[in-house]
Design an enzyme around this catalytic site. Structure first.
Site, PDB file in Angstrom:
ATOM      1  N   HIS A  14       0.580  -1.411   0.374  1.00  0.00           N
ATOM      2  CA  HIS A  14      -0.385   0.052   0.100  1.00  0.00           C
ATOM      3  C   HIS A  14       1.079   1.136   0.074  1.00  0.00           C
ATOM      4  O   HIS A  14       0.986   2.106  -0.725  1.00  0.00           O
ATOM      5  CB  HIS A  14      -0.897   0.134   1.451  1.00  0.00           C
ATOM      6  CG  HIS A  14      -1.515   1.373   1.348  1.00  0.00           C
ATOM      7  ND1 HIS A  14      -3.175   1.285   1.467  1.00  0.00           N
ATOM      8  CD2 HIS A  14      -1.159   2.380   1.821  1.00  0.00           C
ATOM      9  CE1 HIS A  14      -3.571   2.450   1.097  1.00  0.00           C
ATOM     10  NE2 HIS A  14      -2.797   3.229   1.503  1.00  0.00           N
ATOM     11  N   GLU A  15       1.874   1.368   0.924  1.00  0.00           N
ATOM     12  CA  GLU A  15       2.952   2.107   1.257  1.00  0.00           C
ATOM     13  C   GLU A  15       3.268   2.648  -0.444  1.00  0.00           C
ATOM     14  O   GLU A  15       3.799   3.710  -0.918  1.00  0.00           O
ATOM     15  CB  GLU A  15       4.295   2.439   2.073  1.00  0.00           C
ATOM     16  CG  GLU A  15       3.551   2.096   3.212  1.00  0.00           C
ATOM     17  CD  GLU A  15       1.911   2.776   3.450  1.00  0.00           C
ATOM     18  OE1 GLU A  15       1.619   4.327   3.478  1.00  0.00           O
ATOM     19  OE2 GLU A  15       1.351   2.327   4.448  1.00  0.00           O
TER      20      GLU A  15
HETATM   21 ZN   LIG Z   1      -2.379   5.056   1.986  1.00  0.00          ZN
END
Ligand SMILES: [Zn+2]
Length: 163
Positions: A139-140
């Site tokens: 996600h990051e």
């Molecule tokens: Zn995020």
């Protein structure tokens, strides 16, 4: 002072460039102090990850950490992160994002990833991640590419999450 920007702030849509030795963060003489501030910001917001793009910087780094994680039990900034290998097996699980207040949506991602990154001390590290930690890293990393999690789900699923 650093803060978390909400979607669609412009840096959330931009691609970050590699962090180099000569790079500096505006307003900070040393990286350790910046790291402490960024970790504090993430914890104040109750996150498990916080990417540079979310605080208005387009350089490749993010904070990651949670006591339940295997590799990133201690919160830290990791620099120039990359996925070297992703599993064929996928999992679908709920995600939130500090740049989208109160929206939680199921996102499909590879189950495990092998990753490479640099520490604040400049050491290169490798790790194999699974579970929440794998999902969080991916996600990051997406943020560094200007990809927010609404782009990872169907329009219908996104509308339902916003309903
Ligand atoms: Zn995020």
């Amino acid at each position: 002072m650093i803060k978390v920007y909400q979607y669609p702030h412009e840096t959330l849509l931009q691609t970050s460039t590699p962090w180099t030795e000569d790079d500096r963060i505006d307003g900070y003489d040393d990286l350790e102090r910046f790291e402490r501030d960024m970790i504090k910001l993430m914890l104040d917001e109750k996150g498990m990850g916080l990417a540079s793009n979310q605080i208005g910087i387009t350089k490749r780094f993010f904070v990651i950490g949670h006591e339940s994680f295997d590799t990133f039990q201690k919160h830290a900034i990791i620099w120039n992160p990359q996925v070297i290998k992703a599993s064929e097996e996928k999992v679908i699980d709920v995600e939130g994002c500090l740049s989208f207040k109160d929206i939680f949506v199921k996102v499909e991602r590879p189950k495990t990833v092998e990753v490479q990154y640099e520490t604040t001390q400049g050491k290169t590290r490798f790790a194999k991640l699974d579970g929440m930690e794998s999902k969080c890293f991916q996600h990051e990393l997406d943020h560094l590419e200007g990809i927010t999690f609404n782009k990872r789900v169907s329009k219908l699923r996104w509308q339902m999450a916003n309903g």
